[in-house]
Write a protein that holds these residues in place. Structure first.
Motif, mmCIF file in Angstrom:
data_model
loop_
_atom_site.group_PDB
_atom_site.id
_atom_site.type_symbol
_atom_site.label_atom_id
_atom_site.label_comp_id
_atom_site.label_asym_id
_atom_site.label_seq_id
_atom_site.Cartn_x
_atom_site.Cartn_y
_atom_site.Cartn_z
ATOM 1 N N PRO A 1 -28.366 -122.622 63.511
ATOM 2 C CA PRO A 1 -27.292 -121.901 64.208
ATOM 3 C C PRO A 1 -26.847 -120.653 63.441
ATOM 4 O O PRO A 1 -27.051 -120.554 62.239
ATOM 5 N N LYS B 1 -23.298 -118.637 62.861
ATOM 6 C CA LYS B 1 -21.868 -118.808 63.138
ATOM 7 C C LYS B 1 -21.058 -117.627 62.651
ATOM 8 O O LYS B 1 -21.241 -117.159 61.528
ATOM 9 N N GLU B 2 -20.169 -117.156 63.507
ATOM 10 C CA GLU B 2 -19.279 -116.042 63.165
ATOM 11 C C GLU B 2 -18.459 -116.380 61.918
ATOM 12 O O GLU B 2 -18.047 -117.521 61.735
ATOM 13 N N SER C 1 -15.288 -116.791 59.601
ATOM 14 C CA SER C 1 -13.860 -117.022 59.846
ATOM 15 C C SER C 1 -13.049 -115.920 59.164
ATOM 16 O O SER C 1 -13.574 -115.193 58.311
ATOM 17 N N GLN D 1 -19.254 -113.868 67.615
ATOM 18 C CA GLN D 1 -20.155 -114.935 68.049
ATOM 19 C C GLN D 1 -21.108 -114.486 69.160
ATOM 20 O O GLN D 1 -22.300 -114.804 69.127
ATOM 21 N N ASP E 1 -25.098 -114.499 69.021
ATOM 22 C CA ASP E 1 -25.906 -115.254 69.992
ATOM 23 C C ASP E 1 -27.069 -114.402 70.507
ATOM 24 O O ASP E 1 -28.174 -114.903 70.723
#
Ligand SMILES: [Zn+2]
Ligand SMILES: [Zn+2]
Length: 455
Positions: free
Chosen positions: A324, A326-327, A329, A362, A366
């Motif tokens: 994956p 993932k953005e 945080s 995100q 993607d």
């Protein structure tokens, strides 16, 4: 005559000088450098070349003490005998940096009627002459004294301004002259550095391929093919290069000049520089800030190359497309900014601004991930092909007499880990370091490498 991709791939750098063609990649490629002479006794052909290219009679010859002794003195005397008016601008010591002081020194020696600058030397002298020639609007040619780096035919000069290195986009030399008698006598660490700068193309080409998939950057098979061809010859001749054999020295010098030609053709440095160069720049900044003398460019990028290859191996084994993305945080972004400030001091605000566009949200991630998944089998195969050009880069570095481990060039395990975490911010350019970061693997890899090299 129409120039086809096949015919371009068959050409030597001498035969690529001055060409332009419309490529299958959709771009028009042009080589601004008009002429190259690479042979035994090439020094004797400089007068003829200046005449042929109509570069005038009044020249400023720029050299440092070492390159003046190696070729500059003989060339100046010969050109004077042949009716040229040659003024000298010779640095009294070997010149390690192109900085403000060095540039002004040469500018002082430029006369209102100087028609041509002749740079006799390698990296630094070439960078200074390129800068002065461009600013003073005087064409310049290079007489190479060492096969040590790939900047001969490039169009940019890295200059130290206020203690920080900045690369200026300038112009290519009109011509490059390499006398193999001179090049073969260069100190061994110079040709070792040249091999390092060429081996670095393995990971540079991998990064270019990767960026063509993930960021959809334009990619050219012809230019990449030229680089692979040059690399293959050099990889097979490393021992002969160390021994200064004529044919091998010629192969190395051709590869180094070709790298610059490839950059001229595509208009950026993708074919010649990737994450391994960014890591080297990072080490250089740290060492420079600490007041340490830095190694030759090619030595540093050579040491960084096996480390970047190891990261590629890790991603291929982990089947990157299955992982994956993932953005980051808000906390991770704050930590990212803190580290940049800690690493880059006065440059940090500029770098934070420049790199923010690479911090994707995100939905942007993607899109990248979908591109990676869609192209993964083919990308994997092509990356593997490039990586297989040299399955053991460290052993090649050792064979040519170059350091192969960070510790040997004064890079501590901590500086190795920091470089892996932070070098991607040196340039706003997508490399395997960004991919590893997007997949959440970079931190662990940096820790592993630091502890591996800490024993
Ligand atoms: Zn380089
Ligand atoms: Zn092309």
């Amino acid at each position: 005559m129409d120039i086809t991709a096949e015919s371009v791939l068959q050409r030597t750098p001498e035969q690529l000088a001055g060409i332009s063609f419309n490529c299958a990649c959709g771009l028009a490629h042009r080589v601004h450098m008009r002429k190259m002479i690479l042979e035994e006794g090439a020094l004797h052909k400089v007068r003829e070349l200046v005449h042929e290219l109509n570069l005038g009679r009044k020249a400023l010859l720029v050299a440092d003490s070492a390159s003046f002794a190696a070729a500059g003195k003989a060339l100046a005397e010969q050109l004077s005998r042949q009716g040229m008016d040659v003024r000298l601008s010779v640095f009294p010591e070997e010149q390690w940096y192109a900085d403000e002081k060095a540039i002004v020194r040469v500018l002082i020696d430029v006369e209102p009627d100087t028609e041509l600058i002749i740079a006799v030397g390698s990296g630094t002298i070439n960078d200074i002459a390129r800068f002065v020639g461009f600013k003073a609007k005087i064409p310049y040619i290079v007489v190479a004294t060492a096969p040590s780096m790939d900047g001969y035919a490039s169009t940019g000069s890295p200059i130290l301004v206020n203690g920080f290195k900045k690369t200026y986009s300038l112009a290519s030399p009109v011509a490059i002259v390499g006398d193999l008698t001179v090049l073969r006598q260069a100190p061994r660490d110079r040709s070792a550095a040249g091999v390092g700068d060429m081996l670095a193309k393995i990971t540079a080409l991998c990064d270019w391929l990767l960026a063509s998939v993930v960021e959809e950057e334009p990619y050219c098979d012809v230019i990449a093919g030229l680089m692979v061809k040059a690399l293959t010859g050099i990889i097979g001749s490393v021992r002969s290069i160390r021994d200064g054999e004529e044919r091998a020295t010629k192969l190395l010098m051709e590869g180094l000049v070709l790298s610059g030609i490839a950059m001229q053709m595509i208009g950026h440095s993708r074919p010649a520089s990737g994450a391994e160069h960014h890591i080297s720049h990072y080490w250089e900044m740290r060492h420079f800030a600490a007041g340490h003398r830095t190694e030759l460019h090619g030595i540093k990028v050579g040491v960084a190359t096996p480390i970047v290859l190891k990261l590629y191996e890790t991603l291929l084994e982990a089947d990157a497309a299955a992982l994956p993305m993932k953005e980051k945080s808000a906390g991770q972004v704050a930590e990212w900014e803190r580290r940049i400030r800690q690493s880059y001091g006065p440059l940090s605000e500029e770098l934070i601004g420049m790199n923010r566009s690479l911090l994707l949200n995100q939905s942007e991630l993607d899109i990248r991930r979908a591109r990676l998944i869609g192209n993964w089998p083919e990308l994997k195969r092509k990356l593997r092909e490039i990586m297989d050009l040299a399955p053991d880069v460290k052993s090649l570095l050792r064979q040519v007499g170059a350091p192969a481990d960070p510790g040997e060039i004064g890079v501590s395990p901590e500086e190795l880990g920091d470089a892996l975490r932070m070098a991607k911010e040196v340039r706003n350019r997508y490399t395997v370091l960004q991919l590893a970061d997007q997949l959440g693997l970079l931190e662990r890899f940096a820790e592993e490498m630091a502890s591996l090299h800490g024993d």
